[in-house]
Design a protein around this motif. Structure first.
Motif, PDB file in Angstrom:
ATOM      1  N   LYS A 259     116.355   9.246  84.411  1.00  0.00           N
ATOM      2  CA  LYS A 259     115.224   8.322  84.541  1.00  0.00           C
ATOM      3  C   LYS A 259     114.004   8.864  83.801  1.00  0.00           C
ATOM      4  O   LYS A 259     113.672  10.048  83.911  1.00  0.00           O
ATOM      5  N   GLY A 260     113.346   8.002  83.059  1.00  0.00           N
ATOM      6  CA  GLY A 260     112.124   8.384  82.360  1.00  0.00           C
ATOM      7  C   GLY A 260     112.342   9.040  81.017  1.00  0.00           C
ATOM      8  O   GLY A 260     111.380   9.242  80.270  1.00  0.00           O
ATOM      9  N   GLN A 261     113.589   9.375  80.691  1.00  0.00           N
ATOM     10  CA  GLN A 261     113.863  10.020  79.405  1.00  0.00           C
ATOM     11  C   GLN A 261     114.032   8.959  78.313  1.00  0.00           C
ATOM     12  O   GLN A 261     114.749   7.986  78.494  1.00  0.00           O
ATOM     13  N   TYR A 262     113.356   9.130  77.222  1.00  0.00           N
ATOM     14  CA  TYR A 262     113.455   8.264  76.052  1.00  0.00           C
ATOM     15  C   TYR A 262     113.413   6.780  76.434  1.00  0.00           C
ATOM     16  O   TYR A 262     114.377   6.030  76.236  1.00  0.00           O
ATOM     17  N   PRO A 263     112.294   6.331  76.967  1.00  0.00           N
ATOM     18  CA  PRO A 263     112.183   4.926  77.392  1.00  0.00           C
ATOM     19  C   PRO A 263     112.331   3.937  76.248  1.00  0.00           C
ATOM     20  O   PRO A 263     112.562   2.752  76.489  1.00  0.00           O
ATOM     21  N   GLU A 264     112.207   4.404  75.000  1.00  0.00           N
ATOM     22  CA  GLU A 264     112.402   3.501  73.864  1.00  0.00           C
ATOM     23  C   GLU A 264     113.845   3.003  73.784  1.00  0.00           C
ATOM     24  O   GLU A 264     114.139   2.023  73.096  1.00  0.00           O
ATOM     25  N   ASN A 267     114.481   1.637  78.388  1.00  0.00           N
ATOM     26  CA  ASN A 267     113.704   2.075  79.550  1.00  0.00           C
ATOM     27  C   ASN A 267     114.253   3.328  80.221  1.00  0.00           C
ATOM     28  O   ASN A 267     114.016   3.573  81.407  1.00  0.00           O
ATOM     29  N   GLY A 268     114.997   4.125  79.483  1.00  0.00           N
ATOM     30  CA  GLY A 268     115.452   5.397  80.043  1.00  0.00           C
ATOM     31  C   GLY A 268     116.717   5.288  80.861  1.00  0.00           C
ATOM     32  O   GLY A 268     117.357   4.244  80.946  1.00  0.00           O
ATOM     33  N   GLY A 269     117.067   6.390  81.515  1.00  0.00           N
ATOM     34  CA  GLY A 269     118.382   6.546  82.118  1.00  0.00           C
ATOM     35  C   GLY A 269     118.768   5.550  83.175  1.00  0.00           C
ATOM     36  O   GLY A 269     119.956   5.319  83.407  1.00  0.00           O
ATOM     37  N   GLU A 270     117.814   4.954  83.851  1.00  0.00           N
ATOM     38  CA  GLU A 270     118.167   4.035  84.927  1.00  0.00           C
ATOM     39  C   GLU A 270     119.000   2.860  84.437  1.00  0.00           C
ATOM     40  O   GLU A 270     119.724   2.229  85.203  1.00  0.00           O
ATOM     41  N   ALA A 303     122.590  17.505  80.741  1.00  0.00           N
ATOM     42  CA  ALA A 303     123.538  16.544  80.161  1.00  0.00           C
ATOM     43  C   ALA A 303     122.927  15.776  78.993  1.00  0.00           C
ATOM     44  O   ALA A 303     122.865  14.542  78.997  1.00  0.00           O
ATOM     45  N   PRO A 304     122.472  16.477  77.950  1.00  0.00           N
ATOM     46  CA  PRO A 304     121.833  15.791  76.821  1.00  0.00           C
ATOM     47  C   PRO A 304     122.768  14.832  76.093  1.00  0.00           C
ATOM     48  O   PRO A 304     122.297  13.947  75.382  1.00  0.00           O
ATOM     49  N   GLN A 305     124.087  15.004  76.264  1.00  0.00           N
ATOM     50  CA  GLN A 305     125.028  14.113  75.601  1.00  0.00           C
ATOM     51  C   GLN A 305     124.896  12.674  76.102  1.00  0.00           C
ATOM     52  O   GLN A 305     125.233  11.732  75.381  1.00  0.00           O
ATOM     53  N   VAL A 306     124.392  12.492  77.322  1.00  0.00           N
ATOM     54  CA  VAL A 306     124.164  11.139  77.828  1.00  0.00           C
ATOM     55  C   VAL A 306     122.989  10.498  77.081  1.00  0.00           C
ATOM     56  O   VAL A 306     123.036   9.320  76.699  1.00  0.00           O
ATOM     57  N   ASP A 307     121.925  11.254  76.848  1.00  0.00           N
ATOM     58  CA  ASP A 307     120.802  10.754  76.045  1.00  0.00           C
ATOM     59  C   ASP A 307     121.282  10.378  74.645  1.00  0.00           C
ATOM     60  O   ASP A 307     120.879   9.352  74.093  1.00  0.00           O
ATOM     61  N   HIS A 308     122.147  11.229  74.091  1.00  0.00           N
ATOM     62  CA  HIS A 308     122.683  10.986  72.745  1.00  0.00           C
ATOM     63  C   HIS A 308     123.494   9.695  72.719  1.00  0.00           C
ATOM     64  O   HIS A 308     123.353   8.873  71.798  1.00  0.00           O
ATOM     65  N   TYR A 316     119.134  -2.883  68.970  1.00  0.00           N
ATOM     66  CA  TYR A 316     117.703  -3.131  68.818  1.00  0.00           C
ATOM     67  C   TYR A 316     117.321  -4.594  69.040  1.00  0.00           C
ATOM     68  O   TYR A 316     116.150  -4.889  69.290  1.00  0.00           O
ATOM     69  N   GLN A 317     118.271  -5.505  68.938  1.00  0.00           N
ATOM     70  CA  GLN A 317     117.972  -6.901  69.248  1.00  0.00           C
ATOM     71  C   GLN A 317     118.058  -7.142  70.752  1.00  0.00           C
ATOM     72  O   GLN A 317     117.154  -7.706  71.351  1.00  0.00           O
ATOM     73  N   TYR A 318     119.132  -6.712  71.350  1.00  0.00           N
ATOM     74  CA  TYR A 318     119.318  -6.852  72.794  1.00  0.00           C
ATOM     75  C   TYR A 318     118.340  -5.978  73.566  1.00  0.00           C
ATOM     76  O   TYR A 318     118.036  -6.217  74.732  1.00  0.00           O
ATOM     77  N   GLN A 319     117.857  -4.940  72.910  1.00  0.00           N
ATOM     78  CA  GLN A 319     116.938  -3.967  73.502  1.00  0.00           C
ATOM     79  C   GLN A 319     117.576  -3.296  74.718  1.00  0.00           C
ATOM     80  O   GLN A 319     116.954  -3.149  75.774  1.00  0.00           O
ATOM     81  N   GLY A 320     118.816  -2.922  74.530  1.00  0.00           N
ATOM     82  CA  GLY A 320     119.540  -2.253  75.600  1.00  0.00           C
ATOM     83  C   GLY A 320     120.740  -1.511  75.062  1.00  0.00           C
ATOM     84  O   GLY A 320     121.128  -1.661  73.895  1.00  0.00           O
ATOM     85  N   CYS A 321     121.341  -0.723  75.939  1.00  0.00           N
ATOM     86  CA  CYS A 321     122.503   0.090  75.582  1.00  0.00           C
ATOM     87  C   CYS A 321     123.802  -0.533  76.085  1.00  0.00           C
ATOM     88  O   CYS A 321     124.836   0.119  76.079  1.00  0.00           O
ATOM     89  N   GLY A 322     123.742  -1.794  76.551  1.00  0.00           N
ATOM     90  CA  GLY A 322     124.890  -2.416  77.174  1.00  0.00           C
ATOM     91  C   GLY A 322     125.695  -3.333  76.291  1.00  0.00           C
ATOM     92  O   GLY A 322     126.512  -4.096  76.798  1.00  0.00           O
ATOM     93  N   ASN A 323     125.482  -3.306  74.978  1.00  0.00           N
ATOM     94  CA  ASN A 323     126.323  -4.083  74.079  1.00  0.00           C
ATOM     95  C   ASN A 323     127.735  -3.517  74.146  1.00  0.00           C
ATOM     96  O   ASN A 323     127.974  -2.374  73.771  1.00  0.00           O
TER      97      ASN A 323
END
Length: 462
Positions: A259-264, A267-270, A303-308, A316-323
């Motif tokens: 949570k709070g990591q790389y919100p770009e 919005n981060g880990g959450e 666990a930096p591999q999760v951030d990676h 960048y269009q969906y603005q999420g990591c769930g594609n």
């Protein structure tokens, strides 16, 4: 978090509370061969297949790449069959909508032969496995024919690169002809009540490179899951089968500790359930980012591999990591991993995969009181099914957990099967929303074991 169309299947979203392996890692508490209990799961799966048809078709072997229409691409056989740019046959000026930078790219294309699924489809999700060195990227498109004989437009299914230095990987929204639409990763018929369906389709790949170079992407696999899942709020419960008592040693990672990591990046880990689940399975198969690849991550982060993974699945269009498609593409950037998006018909299909040593990442949405033990509700969430108890309940690595030690959960079979397989649901306000209808990610090695090859083949995947 859902797309802006009623038929858009649910993507992974924020929680509403906050080595070439020829064989799999050893199973924990696996039954001896032939020790499965007698049940009628095969008959149940056959019935489900007929009621909710799913067809996965891929082009991945060397003979596949010799079919279709090549304009500047050529097939390569070793060490892994694929297509590359043989000679550029065109060029394009692409303005990246997310950076506003315009650049010229040389191009070559490959278009698959038409494929006619056994049953016309109301939805389609493509997936691809590719290598895109710096200075290259790919675009994937779908063109089809409706059941009334008319044609769809050519729809863009993704503009993708493994990194983010040349273009920003992106889906393309607001594509529609008034009869079908593409939102993020899913093509869908706008109004299935009309009876209109997708009768056949072709997939087109456009490979891009910097002008004047010999660089090239390599595409190893392109495929699509075409399905016609009926509107259903409930599904028949499956009978526990051959997966009972099997649990795979899949690493456990929590998204919540990020949570709070790389919100770009969404919005981060959450909101990182999808890349966190992908990372678990990537590491199960013995792959992971190198220290050099992780050098950009704050060294104080666990666990930096999760951030990676989050950065490299971000749309960048969906603005999420769930594609869904971008997660599979990310997994396949690791050495000799295959990755596809498909739908399964029941937990019996999952059991067969688990027994063969293949974890299954599932996509589902539910209210807090629909999944005992979860402790949250969500409009879309990914988790990894790693096994089954002796009673047939689901053992899941659920990234929506307080920390890594809390990731393993046991969920009631009937509840889990319903929230995963249904295509319609009610939200907390009593409004009807979509469900995923059994969507899952499957990752496995380039040279699978005979048992893995058999089970994947039985599920229509090669």
């Amino acid at each position: 978090m859902t797309g802006p169309t009623s038929r858009r299947t649910v993507l992974a979203a924020a929680i509403a509370a906050g080595v070439t392996a020829a064989a799999p890692p050893a199973l924990a508490a696996a039954r001896p061969a032939g020790d499965s209990p007698a049940d009628d799961s095969s008959a149940a799966t056959d019935e489900a297949t007929e009621e909710a048809p799913v067809d996965y078709r891929s082009w991945t072997g060397y003979p596949d790449w010799l079919t279709g229409e090549a304009q500047g691409t050529r097939a390569v056989a070793d060490p892994r069959p694929g297509i590359v740019i043989g000679r550029a046959t065109g060029s394009t000026d692409y303005t990246d909508p997310h950076t506003r930078a315009t650049a010229t790219w040389e191009t070559a294309t490959w278009t698959s032969p038409p494929h006619t699924p056994p049953h016309p489809a109301s939805e389609l999700v493509a997936s691809w496995n590719a290598d895109t060195p710096a200075g290259t990227w790919i675009q994937t498109e779908l063109g089809g024919t409706y059941t009334d004989g008319t044609a769809t437009p050519w729809y863009v299914l993704g503009r993708w690169a493994a990194g983010d230095g040349d273009i920003r990987r992106t889906s393309v929204d607001d594509q529609s002809d008034g009869r079908s639409s593409v939102w993020t990763d899913t093509f869908s018929i706008d109004d299935t009540a009309t009876g209109l369906r997708l009768a056949s389709y072709r997939l087109r790949l456009t490979l891009h490179r910097r002008p004047g170079t010999q660089l090239t992407p390599t595409v190893w696999r392109i495929g699509a899951m075409a399905s016609d899942i009926p509107d259903r709020f409930t599904v028949p419960a499956s009978v526990p089968g051959e997966g009972r008592g099997c649990e795979l040693p899949v690493p456990r990672y929590s998204q919540e500790i990020h949570k709070g990591q790389y919100p770009e990046y969404d919005n981060g880990g959450e909101a990182w359930c999808s890349p966190t689940s992908s990372e678990m399975v990537i590491e199960y198969w013995g792959r992971r980012p190198t220290a050099q690849q992780l050098a950009w991550v704050d060294p104080s982060y666990v666990a930096p591999q999760v951030d990676h993974a989050a950065r490299h699945t971000y749309d960048y269009q969906y603005q999420g990591c769930g594609n869904w498609t971008f997660n599979a593409a990310y997994a396949a950037t690791y050495r000799d991993l295959n990755a596809v998006i498909t739908r399964l018909h029941s937990l019996n299909d999952v059991e067969r995969l688990i027994r063969a040593g293949i974890p299954v990442i599932t996509s589902q949405s539910f209210l807090a009181d629909e999944l005992d033990g979860a402790g949250y509700g969500t409009s879309g969430h990914l988790m990894c099914v790693v096994g089954f108890t002796e009673d047939g309940d689901v053992i899941a690595n659920d990234p929506a957990s307080a920390d890594d030690a809390a990731v393993r959960h046991v969920y009631k079979r009937s509840q889990f099967e319903t929230i995963w397989l249904r295509s319609k649901r009610y939200n907390a306000d009593g409004q009807i929303r979509g469900g995923t209808g059994g969507v899952c990610y499957l990752y496995w090695p380039l040279r699978p074991s005979p048992a893995q090859t058999r089970v994947l083949g039985e599920l229509g995947i090669r």
